[in-house]
Design an enzyme around this catalytic site. Structure first.
Site, mmCIF file in Angstrom:
data_model
loop_
_atom_site.group_PDB
_atom_site.id
_atom_site.type_symbol
_atom_site.label_atom_id
_atom_site.label_comp_id
_atom_site.label_asym_id
_atom_site.label_seq_id
_atom_site.Cartn_x
_atom_site.Cartn_y
_atom_site.Cartn_z
ATOM 1 N N LYS A 202 39.436 -12.240 -42.018
ATOM 2 C CA LYS A 202 40.832 -12.442 -43.056
ATOM 3 C C LYS A 202 41.477 -11.537 -41.551
ATOM 4 O O LYS A 202 40.861 -10.638 -40.862
ATOM 5 C CB LYS A 202 41.133 -12.264 -43.723
ATOM 6 C CG LYS A 202 43.105 -12.275 -44.668
ATOM 7 C CD LYS A 202 42.280 -11.788 -45.482
ATOM 8 C CE LYS A 202 43.578 -11.850 -46.432
ATOM 9 N NZ LYS A 202 43.768 -11.650 -48.201
ATOM 10 N N SER B 199 46.701 -15.167 -51.075
ATOM 11 C CA SER B 199 47.143 -14.752 -49.810
ATOM 12 C C SER B 199 45.657 -15.228 -48.657
ATOM 13 O O SER B 199 45.385 -15.006 -47.685
ATOM 14 C CB SER B 199 47.416 -13.055 -49.328
ATOM 15 O OG SER B 199 46.469 -12.217 -49.562
ATOM 16 N N SER C 188 44.365 -12.898 -54.371
ATOM 17 C CA SER C 188 44.484 -13.398 -53.327
ATOM 18 C C SER C 188 43.038 -13.481 -52.552
ATOM 19 O O SER C 188 42.919 -14.221 -51.401
ATOM 20 C CB SER C 188 44.724 -12.405 -52.372
ATOM 21 O OG SER C 188 46.551 -12.183 -52.125
#
Lengths: 484, 95
Positions: A78, A153, A177
């Site tokens: 990420k 997310s 997330s």
């Protein structure tokens, strides 16, 4: 089997047996990224040159006889993880040109094992979102249905695993997330216990809730990744100094006699019928495998979302005060210092980030601090106590990850409160600081993946991995491939 | 819960944010809805409950006070929007 479909353990066996080189594997995945990226949008930055150089180095390492489980395995992370020399945006315009001077510990640990970095993955801006729609770099699409959100997310982290663009990835989980996108994209995602994995070099959203974890094709891979990143880090004083178990070794112990709790507050009337069906089938599977079910209660569940949106936004408003245009990040043209702070922040942050900073600032502001922030911290204590009490009677808990399968892009973007409520089953785990995993447990009538959540005791990752592995061995949900 | 545009302007000032008139209107409505929702915490009696700031029961975390190299000046300044020598440049603070 084609290279891009391989798990970490399968690819490791092929690398070790010299059937495949890391350069071949890396090339195959880079080609796959190029082919499907226009439809999926999992990446913010792809790093082909560095990836191939790292793959070559890994091949040398393997030739010299040093082939650890992650040596030569192409991964992606990420864009919230700092990577020295590689742009790190956290999904925000304010960090559009930010090149970190150091790397996150969790990524360094993987790199030191010889893992290959393919690139940095798309996410909601500053990890604030449940759909990836708040990214400043375009919305990631769900590989099972590109009109749907991948979850957030860590949407890019889940979508890239499902779309076969990376063997495994790292994400972060503050209120769901990792687990919610894993559920929506049909992969395995684990949020470790707070303190299990170092947060050093992870761009902070809500520091008392943020935790790093893996997203993978199967549970065995999840155990491999967790073992590699877990452990105390002198650079993160909140990382806990307890030994890291050999998670892979205990996977096969089964669930015979395991006590699984079903929190009644999680099986509500509003649950999507397809999700309910998948949960019922999962319970049947576990019964067949010899697990015992116990109905339990987490009475304060209904207050978790409200508690979270005060604590997380308050911490965010403080953490994001550092983006002022002085030392790094976007700086606006301005008259004077105060104007520079204000203009830089207003130009650099997107709408959802501004909204959360505003709510957090309000909750911490004079006259409201006790009524909102301290009140939420007290309710957090009640929620934690619920888990402590319930875990006196059970080994793990089984719940849905999300009340519905992936929703349509645009469906909730204008109603933040509805968006926040989609994290209703994942948020309590972050508030309690314990661990949980999402794993594939079925599909909706429309063909979208549905995830099952296993919640463990603090530092009980072994139990949920073991229970997850047993489920995976008895089902075939994790084998299905997204159509993209 | 009613959040006015004036409330939004006050909070935006505290948060060092500048909002457009459209954003102010939008945020007033949305913050009102979100803060209205969190009002439900008031249903709970939390008299005598100790607030939790952190999920892991730990006090202070100590280490030996040993000097180690830091990232150094060049790396620290590499992302500076504006620099002069070994300093970050900012607009005048005092006229």
């Amino acid at each position: 089997m084609t290279i891009i479909d391989m798990t970490i353990h399968e690819l490791h066996a092929a690398l070790k047996g010299k059937q495949i080189s890391s350069v071949e594997a890396t090339t195959a995945l880079l080609e796959r990224i190029t082919a499907v990226e226009p439809q999926v949008g999992s990446f913010i930055t792809v790093t082909p040159e560095q990836a191939l150089a790292a793959a070559k180095a890994a091949d040398h390492r393997i030739a010299s006889g040093d082939c650890q489980l992650l040596t030569g395995i192409p991964l992606a992370i990420k864009d919230i993880f700092l990577t020295e020399g590689i742009r790190t945006t956290c999904g925000s315009r304010i960090l559009e040109n930010f090149i970190p001077p150091y790397s996150a510990t969790s990524w360094e640990k993987l790199r030191d094992c010889g893992a290959v970095l393919l690139g940095k993955l798309n996410q909601d801006e500053f990890a604030m979102g449940s759909s990836n729609e708040s990214s400043a770099y375009g919305t990631t699409r769900n590989p099972w249905d590109t009109t749907c959100i991948p979850g957030g997310s860590s949407g890019g982290s889940a979508a890239s695993v499902a779309a076969r663009q990376a063997v495994a990835t790292l994400g972060t989980d503050t209120g769901g997330s990792i687990r919610q996108p894993a559920s929506h994209c049909g992969c395995v995602g684990l949020k470790p216990t707070y303190g299990r994995v170092s947060r050093y070099g992870v761009i902070a959203y809500a520091s008392s809730l943020d935790q790093v974890g893996p997203l993978t094709r199967d549970v065995a891979d999840c155990a491999i990744m967790l073992e590699a990143i877990a452990g105390h880090d002198p650079k993160d004083s909140t990382s806990v100094d307890t030994p890291v178990p050999n998670y892979s070794a205990s996977l096969t112990q089964g669930v015979k006699g395991m006590k699984i709790g079903l929190p009644k507050e999680y099986f509500i009337d509003g649950l999507d019928p397809d999700v309910q069906k998948a949960m019922d089938a999962a319970i049947d599977t576990y019964r067949r495998l010899g697990a015992e079910f116990v109905e339990i209660s987490l009475p304060n569940t209904d207050y978790a979302v409200a508690t979270y949106y005060l604590i997380a936004t308050a911490e965010a408003s403080s953490n994001l005060a550092r983006y002022d245009g002085v030392r790094f990040g976007h700086r606006a043209e301005a008259d004077g210092l105060l104007d520079m702070y204000t203009k830089s922040r207003s130009e650099g942050f997107g709408s959802e980030v501004k909204r959360r900073i505003m709510i957090g600032t309000y909750a911490l502001s004079s006259g409201y601090y006790d009524a909102y922030y301290v009140k939420a911290q007290k309710v957090r204590t009640l929620i934690m106590n619920d888990f402590v009490k319930a875990f006196a009677d059970v080994d793990v808990m089984l719940t849905p990850v999300a009340p519905t399968p992936a929703f349509k892009i645009g469906e909730k973007i204008n109603d933040p409160l509805q968006m926040y409520l989609s994290d209703i089953f994942t948020i309590p785990v972050n508030l309690a600081g314990t661990c949980a995993m999402s794993l594939p447990a079925g599909f909706s009538a429309a063909g979208l993946p549905i995830g099952l959540q296993l919640i463990g005791k603090p530092f009980g990752e072994e139990s949920i991995l073991r229970a997850g592995y047993a489920f995976e061995q008895a089902t075939e949900w994790h084998i299905r491939k997204a159509t993209i | 819960m009613k959040i006015t545009v004036a409330d939004v302007e006050h909070v935006a000032r505290l948060a060092r944010l500048e909002l457009t008139p459209g954003e102010k209107e939008l945020f007033a409505g949305q913050m009102g809805a979100i803060l209205g929702y969190v009002e439900k915490l008031k249903e709970l009696d939390t008299e005598g409950i100790v607030p939790t700031s952190h999920a892991v029961p730990m006090e202070n975390s100590f280490r030996e006070d040993i000097a180690r190299p830091s990232i150094g000046l060049e790396k620290a300044l590499a992302n500076a929007p504006s620099r002069a020598g070994s300093f970050f440049v900012v607009p005048n603070v005092i006229e």
